[in-house]
Design an enzyme around this catalytic site. Structure first.
Site, short mmCIF file in Angstrom:
data_model
loop_
_atom_site.label_atom_id
_atom_site.label_comp_id
_atom_site.label_asym_id
_atom_site.label_seq_id
_atom_site.Cartn_x
_atom_site.Cartn_y
_atom_site.Cartn_z
CE LYS A 11 -3.81 -2.08 2.41
NZ LYS A 11 -5.05 -2.14 3.43
CE1 TYR A 51 -9.50 -3.10 0.83
CE2 TYR A 51 -8.49 -1.07 -0.20
CZ TYR A 51 -8.55 -2.48 0.49
OH TYR A 51 -7.08 -2.95 1.18
CG ASN A 114 -3.58 -1.82 7.19
OD1 ASN A 114 -3.55 -1.52 5.99
ND2 ASN A 114 -4.68 -2.45 7.46
CG HIS A 117 -5.26 -6.39 0.03
ND1 HIS A 117 -6.48 -6.53 0.58
CD2 HIS A 117 -5.56 -7.29 -1.10
CE1 HIS A 117 -7.24 -7.52 -0.01
NE2 HIS A 117 -6.77 -7.87 -0.95
CD GLU A 128 -8.81 -9.26 -3.32
OE1 GLU A 128 -9.84 -9.06 -2.54
OE2 GLU A 128 -7.86 -9.75 -3.01
#
Ligand code: ATP
Ligand code: MG
Length: 140
Positions: A11, A51, A114, A117, A128
């Protein structure tokens, strides 16, 4: 146990801090193979689609803004039990609750920022991976 594929994103908080190699070292040390990888700037539409399951959550807008705030690295990981294994390697969503040695314990800034993913099930992994990679970009 079967050989599986899972989808990973490094990320923006991690790419911005030059941690792509650091994250990949933890992935490879855990025995997962990076069989596809590219650095991209996600569009708002891509992030909203990715998302979509969280679209009703209060943090959705913040999450989409974050995911397009800097480049990300999208990956396909392969290995025995890869989906559950990568979830273990990532650690808990909230880094303050993540186990020692996990990517989020080592690198994440907060529950939102964070660092990584990982897919949560076989079906989501398939969807995905297909959102970001065509078959000939994956060499397992
Ligand atoms: P990911 O789907 O990114 O692998 P996850 O499965 O551990 O993470 P989810 O519950 O699916 O966690 O949440 C998706 C993402 O939304 C989180 O990784 C985080 O970036 C963000 N997020 C989740 N909860 C919060 C929150 N309370 N506040 C801000 N952002 C959040
Ligand atoms: Mg999730």
């Amino acid at each position: 146990m079967a050989v599986e594929r899972t989808f990973s994103i490094i990320k923006p908080d991690a790419t911005e801090r030059n941690l792509t190699g650091g994250v990949n070292a933890v992935i490879e040390k855990a025995g997962l193979r990076i069989i596809a990888q590219k650095r991209i700037q996600m569009t708002r539409k891509q992030a909203e689609t990715f998302y979509a399951v969280h679209s009703a959550r209060p943090f959705f807008g913040e999450l989409v803004d974050f995911m397009i705030s800097a480049p990300v690295v999208v990956q396909v990981l392969e290995g025995e039990n890869a989906i559950a294994k990568y979830r273990d390697v990532m650690g808990a969503t909230d880094p303050s609750k993540a186990a020692e040695g996990t990517i989020r314990k080592l690198f994440a800034k907060s529950i939102g920022e964070n660092s990584v993913h990982g897919s949560d099930a076989a079906e989501t992994a398939r969807i995905e991976i297909a959102q970001f990679f065509s078959g000939n970009e994956i060499a397992g």
